[in-house]
Scaffold this motif. Sequence first.
Motif: not given
Length: 166
Positions: A45-49
Amino acid sequence: MKTLTEQLTQYATYHRDRRNIITHFVGIPMIVASMCILLSRPALSPDLLWLTPGAVIAALVTAYYLRLDVRYGVVLGAYLWGCLAVAQSLAPLPTGTWFAIGAGLFFIGWVIQFIGHYFEGRKPAFVDDIIGLLIGPLFIAAEAGFLMGLRKDVEAEVNARAGAPR
């Protein structure tokens, strides 16, 4: 599902030579760390690296270890999550560097493992049962505990079933 003692006993039957056990204290942690590194990309997820294939697998493996034994599960979970933290710091490196570190640890770890099995005169446990790949880290955690005088009941049962290390 096999119990902790059953899993450790089955694995121990392939690991009775002390030189082999010593090589596993080096090789297995290297292989586990390498897998965390190699599975640190891509972020899911781009928000949860931090959410990577490695994190998902580590959570599942930790749950398995906790189900077998809470104490060992906590120790192994902490090691896995520590490896993931290091892996996350390596993930932004250039692809060649990141891959060289992960693949290098993986290769060297397996070479060390196979040297140990040369001493043992026996093939690795995972050749006969793929679950041996998960039990290896558990075996090392248990052996470390045994060396510290912990879990003597488990050690006695494993040695009674598999034979004492030689």
